[in-house]
Scaffold this active site. Sequence first.
Site, PDB file in Angstrom:
ATOM      1  N   HIS A 114      -3.552  -5.658   1.349  1.00 12.99           N
ATOM      2  CA  HIS A 114      -2.597  -5.969   2.411  1.00 12.99           C
ATOM      3  C   HIS A 114      -2.541  -7.302   2.863  1.00 12.99           C
ATOM      4  O   HIS A 114      -3.238  -7.917   3.714  1.00 12.99           O
ATOM      5  CB  HIS A 114      -3.187  -5.238   3.811  1.00 12.99           C
ATOM      6  CG  HIS A 114      -2.985  -3.596   3.708  1.00 12.99           C
ATOM      7  ND1 HIS A 114      -2.071  -2.858   4.546  1.00 12.99           N
ATOM      8  CD2 HIS A 114      -3.608  -2.620   2.968  1.00 12.99           C
ATOM      9  CE1 HIS A 114      -2.386  -1.484   4.341  1.00 12.99           C
ATOM     10  NE2 HIS A 114      -3.110  -1.385   3.323  1.00 12.99           N
ATOM     11  N   CYS A 133       0.799  -1.218  -0.007  1.00 14.41           N
ATOM     12  CA  CYS A 133       0.026  -0.019  -0.215  1.00 14.41           C
ATOM     13  C   CYS A 133       0.999   1.198  -0.152  1.00 14.41           C
ATOM     14  O   CYS A 133       1.377   1.586  -1.040  1.00 14.41           O
ATOM     15  CB  CYS A 133      -0.876  -0.051   1.075  1.00 14.41           C
ATOM     16  SG  CYS A 133      -2.316   0.915   0.991  1.00 14.41           S
ATOM     17  N   GLU A 173      -0.482  -8.627   5.256  1.00  9.20           N
ATOM     18  CA  GLU A 173      -0.307  -8.667   6.358  1.00  9.20           C
ATOM     19  C   GLU A 173      -1.666  -9.147   7.138  1.00  9.20           C
ATOM     20  O   GLU A 173      -1.592  -9.395   8.414  1.00  9.20           O
ATOM     21  CB  GLU A 173       0.514  -7.715   6.912  1.00  9.20           C
ATOM     22  CG  GLU A 173      -0.130  -6.399   7.294  1.00  9.20           C
ATOM     23  CD  GLU A 173      -0.231  -5.547   5.882  1.00  9.20           C
ATOM     24  OE1 GLU A 173      -0.495  -4.667   6.093  1.00  9.20           O
ATOM     25  OE2 GLU A 173      -0.390  -6.160   4.719  1.00  9.20           O
TER      26      GLU A 173
END
Length: 235
Positions: free
Chosen positions: A196, A87, A198
């Site tokens: 994302h 991002c 994660e």
Amino acid sequence: MATRIGVVTFPGSLDERDAQRAIRVAGAEPVPLWHGDHDLRGVDGIVLPGGFSYGDYLRPGAIAAVSPIMTEIVEAANRGMPLLGICNGFQMLVEARLLPGGLIRNAHQQFIRRDQRLVVENAETVWTNRFETGEEIVIPLKNADGGYIADAETLDRLEGEGLVAFRYAGVNPNGSQRDIAGLTNERGNVVGLMPHPEHAVEPGFGPDTPEAMRSGTDGVRFFTSALHALADAAA
């Protein structure tokens, strides 16, 4: 000794702790790095996390791209160190010219948050080798400036050289040209994407899947891919 993956904190970073957790879940040791330092602390790879570095002043990622630590990061990436930009981190990569093109305000002019379907276009990079080319995955997306742009010649080169790493599937959430969600460099050690990974590494905290709510863990394979590539390089 565990593989050590650095995560850089900039003023305005939001997701560095999530990135550190994802690295730990994958089996590596996360190493906090500070934007004002010139020390990479002997890490084996680096993650530039999401957020709003420097409040997105000037352009998202533009100020962070010239932070002190980026001198060492650019040099390390050019030597082949694995580098993942997520991002705002992707925005830093294009601002630092490690990846081509740019990222602008979403086409609908609004911040968006959704569980986003992606198609893996290149499964031969340091960060994608645990996927299959053509595989569809689901990764959370949250951004206001995620529209990827480049001139026609650059877009044709990215397509022709297999440098599009991920493409949006089902819906293009931000108006990115050619549905591009993520890129890789020619060497395959630098990858940037707007979604994302994660946030999709542990059951109970990821995107919904047909099997169960919040059960999606497609994101963990970004980090296990890097560990696999580093282990192969060390063998």
